[in-house]
Enzyme design. Sequence first.
Site, PDB file in Angstrom:
ATOM      1  N   TYR A 150       0.848  -1.205   0.000  1.00 50.94           N
ATOM      2  CA  TYR A 150       0.000   0.000   0.000  1.00 50.94           C
ATOM      3  C   TYR A 150       0.874   1.243   0.000  1.00 50.94           C
ATOM      4  O   TYR A 150       1.973   1.251   0.577  1.00 50.94           O
ATOM      5  CB  TYR A 150      -0.938  -0.036   1.230  1.00 50.94           C
ATOM      6  CG  TYR A 150      -1.901   1.107   1.222  1.00 50.94           C
ATOM      7  CD1 TYR A 150      -2.724   1.318   0.121  1.00 50.94           C
ATOM      8  CD2 TYR A 150      -1.961   2.010   2.282  1.00 50.94           C
ATOM      9  CE1 TYR A 150      -3.584   2.397   0.077  1.00 50.94           C
ATOM     10  CE2 TYR A 150      -2.828   3.081   2.254  1.00 50.94           C
ATOM     11  CZ  TYR A 150      -3.633   3.277   1.144  1.00 50.94           C
ATOM     12  OH  TYR A 150      -4.472   4.351   1.100  1.00 50.94           O
ATOM     13  N   TYR A 160      -2.979   4.483   9.012  1.00 46.82           N
ATOM     14  CA  TYR A 160      -2.425   3.195   8.587  1.00 46.82           C
ATOM     15  C   TYR A 160      -1.407   2.679   9.604  1.00 46.82           C
ATOM     16  O   TYR A 160      -1.018   1.514   9.584  1.00 46.82           O
ATOM     17  CB  TYR A 160      -1.791   3.335   7.194  1.00 46.82           C
ATOM     18  CG  TYR A 160      -1.702   2.045   6.428  1.00 46.82           C
ATOM     19  CD1 TYR A 160      -2.836   1.295   6.122  1.00 46.82           C
ATOM     20  CD2 TYR A 160      -0.467   1.570   5.996  1.00 46.82           C
ATOM     21  CE1 TYR A 160      -2.748   0.120   5.397  1.00 46.82           C
ATOM     22  CE2 TYR A 160      -0.375   0.386   5.264  1.00 46.82           C
ATOM     23  CZ  TYR A 160      -1.514  -0.321   4.973  1.00 46.82           C
ATOM     24  OH  TYR A 160      -1.425  -1.493   4.254  1.00 46.82           O
TER      25      TYR A 160
HETATM   26  P1  NAI Z   1      -7.651 -10.193   4.096  1.00 41.26           P
HETATM   27  O1  NAI Z   1      -7.925  -9.943   5.542  1.00 41.26           O
HETATM   28  O2  NAI Z   1      -8.708 -10.870   3.325  1.00 41.26           O
HETATM   29  O3  NAI Z   1      -6.263 -10.948   3.907  1.00 41.26           O
HETATM   30  C1  NAI Z   1      -5.216 -10.927   4.855  1.00 41.26           C
HETATM   31  C2  NAI Z   1      -4.760 -12.355   5.029  1.00 41.26           C
HETATM   32  O4  NAI Z   1      -3.597 -12.476   5.850  1.00 41.26           O
HETATM   33  C3  NAI Z   1      -5.846 -13.235   5.676  1.00 41.26           C
HETATM   34  O5  NAI Z   1      -6.170 -14.289   4.804  1.00 41.26           O
HETATM   35  C4  NAI Z   1      -5.168 -13.732   6.934  1.00 41.26           C
HETATM   36  O6  NAI Z   1      -5.626 -14.998   7.360  1.00 41.26           O
HETATM   37  C5  NAI Z   1      -3.705 -13.739   6.480  1.00 41.26           C
HETATM   38  N1  NAI Z   1      -2.776 -13.885   7.589  1.00 41.26           N
HETATM   39  C6  NAI Z   1      -2.731 -13.154   8.750  1.00 41.26           C
HETATM   40  N2  NAI Z   1      -1.772 -13.625   9.564  1.00 41.26           N
HETATM   41  C7  NAI Z   1      -1.178 -14.678   8.909  1.00 41.26           C
HETATM   42  C8  NAI Z   1      -0.123 -15.571   9.226  1.00 41.26           C
HETATM   43  N3  NAI Z   1       0.539 -15.492  10.401  1.00 41.26           N
HETATM   44  N4  NAI Z   1       0.205 -16.539   8.333  1.00 41.26           N
HETATM   45  C9  NAI Z   1      -0.452 -16.637   7.155  1.00 41.26           C
HETATM   46  N5  NAI Z   1      -1.449 -15.809   6.790  1.00 41.26           N
HETATM   47  C10 NAI Z   1      -1.814 -14.839   7.662  1.00 41.26           C
HETATM   48  O7  NAI Z   1      -7.384  -8.719   3.487  1.00 41.26           O
HETATM   49  P2  NAI Z   1      -6.800  -8.207   2.087  1.00 41.26           P
HETATM   50  O8  NAI Z   1      -7.158  -6.786   2.024  1.00 41.26           O
HETATM   51  O9  NAI Z   1      -7.207  -9.122   1.004  1.00 41.26           O
HETATM   52  O10 NAI Z   1      -5.220  -8.261   2.315  1.00 41.26           O
HETATM   53  C11 NAI Z   1      -4.326  -8.878   1.451  1.00 41.26           C
HETATM   54  C12 NAI Z   1      -3.090  -8.016   1.249  1.00 41.26           C
HETATM   55  O11 NAI Z   1      -3.437  -6.847   0.519  1.00 41.26           O
HETATM   56  C13 NAI Z   1      -2.418  -7.548   2.538  1.00 41.26           C
HETATM   57  O12 NAI Z   1      -1.021  -7.579   2.380  1.00 41.26           O
HETATM   58  C14 NAI Z   1      -2.903  -6.118   2.621  1.00 41.26           C
HETATM   59  O13 NAI Z   1      -2.051  -5.314   3.419  1.00 41.26           O
HETATM   60  C15 NAI Z   1      -2.850  -5.742   1.150  1.00 41.26           C
HETATM   61  N6  NAI Z   1      -3.561  -4.532   0.790  1.00 41.26           N
HETATM   62  C16 NAI Z   1      -4.870  -4.384   1.156  1.00 41.26           C
HETATM   63  C17 NAI Z   1      -5.529  -3.204   0.874  1.00 41.26           C
HETATM   64  C18 NAI Z   1      -6.928  -3.006   1.345  1.00 41.26           C
HETATM   65  O14 NAI Z   1      -7.390  -1.852   1.393  1.00 41.26           O
HETATM   66  N7  NAI Z   1      -7.660  -4.052   1.666  1.00 41.26           N
HETATM   67  C19 NAI Z   1      -4.875  -2.095   0.148  1.00 41.26           C
HETATM   68  C20 NAI Z   1      -3.508  -2.393  -0.236  1.00 41.26           C
HETATM   69  C21 NAI Z   1      -2.887  -3.560   0.092  1.00 41.26           C
END
Ligand code: NAI
Length: 267
Positions: A150, A160
């Site tokens: 991000y 953030y």
């Molecule tokens: P999400 O909550 O669906 O995905 C985050 C994932 O990380 C979850 O599946 C969770 O179980 C996993 N996770 C957490 N701890 C873990 C661990 N110890 N081992 C393995 N997996 C673990 O949310 P999202 O938004 O799909 O996030 C995916 C990526 O996108 C992240 O890196 C987030 O920072 C990034 N991102 C998200 C944005 C947003 O606004 N949603 C914007 C820009 C980047």
Amino acid sequence: MPNNLLAGKKGIIFGALDENSIAWKVAERCVEEGASITLTNAPVAMRFGQIKDLAEKLNAEIIPADATSMEDLENLFTKSMEILGGKVDFVLHSIGMSINVRKGKEYTDLNHDWMQKTFDVSAISFHKMMQVMWKLDAINDWGSILALTYIAAQRTFPDYNEMAESKALLESFARSFGYHFGMRNKVRVNTISQSPTMTTAGSGVKGFTEFFGYADKMSPLGNAPAETCADYCVSLFSDLTKMVTMQNLYHDGGFSNMGMNPAVLGL
Ligand code: NAI
């Protein structure tokens, strides 16, 4: 519309929790484009998430792994290679978590033990994952490794919180490991800097809904949704982007290059 862009390719998708997850959409698109994949997430996500539904739909196996555990990661890559019948061609790191954010701690009053945990889960896990792949020689030449990031890594977005430093670290790991993987295997390593997206991780950030609207107005194309992020990931896993590496690539509807948009002021 599928174009068989990933026909014959094998991949691992980290981080699909529920159908809002960006990784969920990426997994669907990769399979639609002809790839075989394994899915992985933290063991706790097996209980709370809906990853099993996705696995059934995509005919993919799930291999639970805490992305901070080298042992789990070694097991993940070894088993994935067994299941998929050889080395992988692409990997998506889509993981983020901060206890400080979750508990609403202010940036000026952070718990540093939790901060360490944030860095470990959200950024160092990317290095750990690549080191395991490196040592197991788990990725084919001309493969592609991606992580989601991000713009708070470059600019200040106060709410953030410490995730900003986490993303800066993540992006730096992409450049540094990108050198090593490029030299040895012609493998590319990039990060995609995605628009705010309505997911579990995204909506955990304070004021997210208001900010989502602001970013949407600021961006000439509007916020980029998870579905088009998945399209972009497919292009970066495909052979059409073989020479793109060590980059932080904005997928944000133009947000990152805007100064001011009169639409934000209602003009
Ligand atoms: P999400 O909550 O669906 O995905 C985050 C994932 O990380 C979850 O599946 C969770 O179980 C996993 N996770 C957490 N701890 C873990 C661990 N110890 N081992 C393995 N997996 C673990 O949310 P999202 O938004 O799909 O996030 C995916 C990526 O996108 C992240 O890196 C987030 O920072 C990034 N991102 C998200 C944005 C947003 O606004 N949603 C914007 C820009 C980047």
